[in-house]
Design an enzyme around this catalytic site. Sequence first.
Site, mmCIF file in Angstrom:
data_model
loop_
_atom_site.group_PDB
_atom_site.id
_atom_site.type_symbol
_atom_site.label_atom_id
_atom_site.label_comp_id
_atom_site.label_asym_id
_atom_site.label_seq_id
_atom_site.Cartn_x
_atom_site.Cartn_y
_atom_site.Cartn_z
ATOM 1 N N TYR A 53 23.856 -8.281 -33.197
ATOM 2 C CA TYR A 53 23.135 -8.425 -33.978
ATOM 3 C C TYR A 53 21.664 -8.864 -32.584
ATOM 4 O O TYR A 53 22.371 -9.564 -32.228
ATOM 5 C CB TYR A 53 23.091 -9.732 -35.136
ATOM 6 C CG TYR A 53 24.194 -9.494 -35.927
ATOM 7 C CD1 TYR A 53 24.805 -7.414 -36.755
ATOM 8 C CD2 TYR A 53 24.769 -10.370 -36.602
ATOM 9 C CE1 TYR A 53 25.427 -8.001 -37.417
ATOM 10 C CE2 TYR A 53 25.844 -10.023 -37.548
ATOM 11 C CZ TYR A 53 25.888 -9.071 -38.087
ATOM 12 O OH TYR A 53 27.110 -8.309 -38.870
ATOM 13 N N SER A 238 27.617 -7.194 -47.572
ATOM 14 C CA SER A 238 26.675 -5.891 -47.972
ATOM 15 C C SER A 238 27.146 -5.721 -49.523
ATOM 16 O O SER A 238 27.245 -5.013 -50.522
ATOM 17 C CB SER A 238 26.932 -4.508 -47.494
ATOM 18 O OG SER A 238 26.742 -4.476 -46.580
#
Length: 350
Positions: A53, A238
């Site tokens: 990330y 998600s």
Amino acid sequence: MQKRRLGRTDLLVSSVCLGTMTWGQQNTEAEGHAQMDVAFARGVNFLDTAELYSIPPKAQTQGSTERIVGSWMKERANRDKVVLATKVVGRTPMEWFRGGRPSRLIRTDIFDAIDKSLARLQTDYVDLYQIHFPERRVPWGANPTRVGNWPAPRDADETPIAETLAVFDELVEAGKIRYLGLSNESSWGIMRFLFEAEKSGGPRVASVQNAYNLVNRNFEVNLAEVADREDISLLAYSPLGQGFLTGKYDHGARPEGARTTLFDRGQRYQTPYAAEAILAYSELARSFGVEPALFAGAFVLNRPFLTSSIIGATTIPQLETALHAAEFTWTEEMQKAVDDLHQRVGNPCP
């Protein structure tokens, strides 16, 4: 905020985990700090990041999210109050992780990854160190709805799971990590790690971080049985389907500043018939008088096999909605309506 045990470990984690992957591109360091302040004030104690990330992955911003988490923990002097999870990449052609060569799940690369992560995070140890995706060639997410090309190709230099597990054993012994987790993994992969751990005495898998949401319920039923029988915690990522289950992309809308608008990385939620299914869930939520984002988040948080739902936000109002889902009363009527709709539309976004 409810706390739940992580696998067979002694860690108690909040039912909501704060995901961090937008920090360093969509969000500034100050915004990341503000999100962590809000979440921890509401009872969250669990942070998830990764060496990959921020997203989308690129050399210029790789590691930026871990640095933001690290600076926050240092400023707040609260490392002992944080259950900290990060990840090492599996096999990838992206060469910036290892100084100009592809990465694999071998000893040299894993030690390189954890040492760099610890430096960015400004800590001596990570509570949960996860394999971001398998080294072997499997479909992204590891749980497609169809077999596709079969048999799956195998690399001649594929690292055996036993060899990778032995490296994690070294990391535990060295005090660099406490527990092992997997991500984007299949039933076979989890069971193979468990088998090798039982055979060698290496670290036992505590958790698996897989996508799970209204349009991707592929964790059911095989993985859910593994989780139940083997005490493997599901950390669901998600829950809002990269924002598609908030309703903001319904009817082809692309709001300014939204992730899919900025980066065009929503292909997982743009498969055939996905738009129709997502719209149907938005309409179902509103039929109960609930905004789609809250409805989708509450659905995930109320699944019996879930340990923690990994939420992500780019604004404080989005974060507040995601946190509110942990307090929302999910009813049997809502669950039946979701199951009835799922029977018709299935899992279009594995």
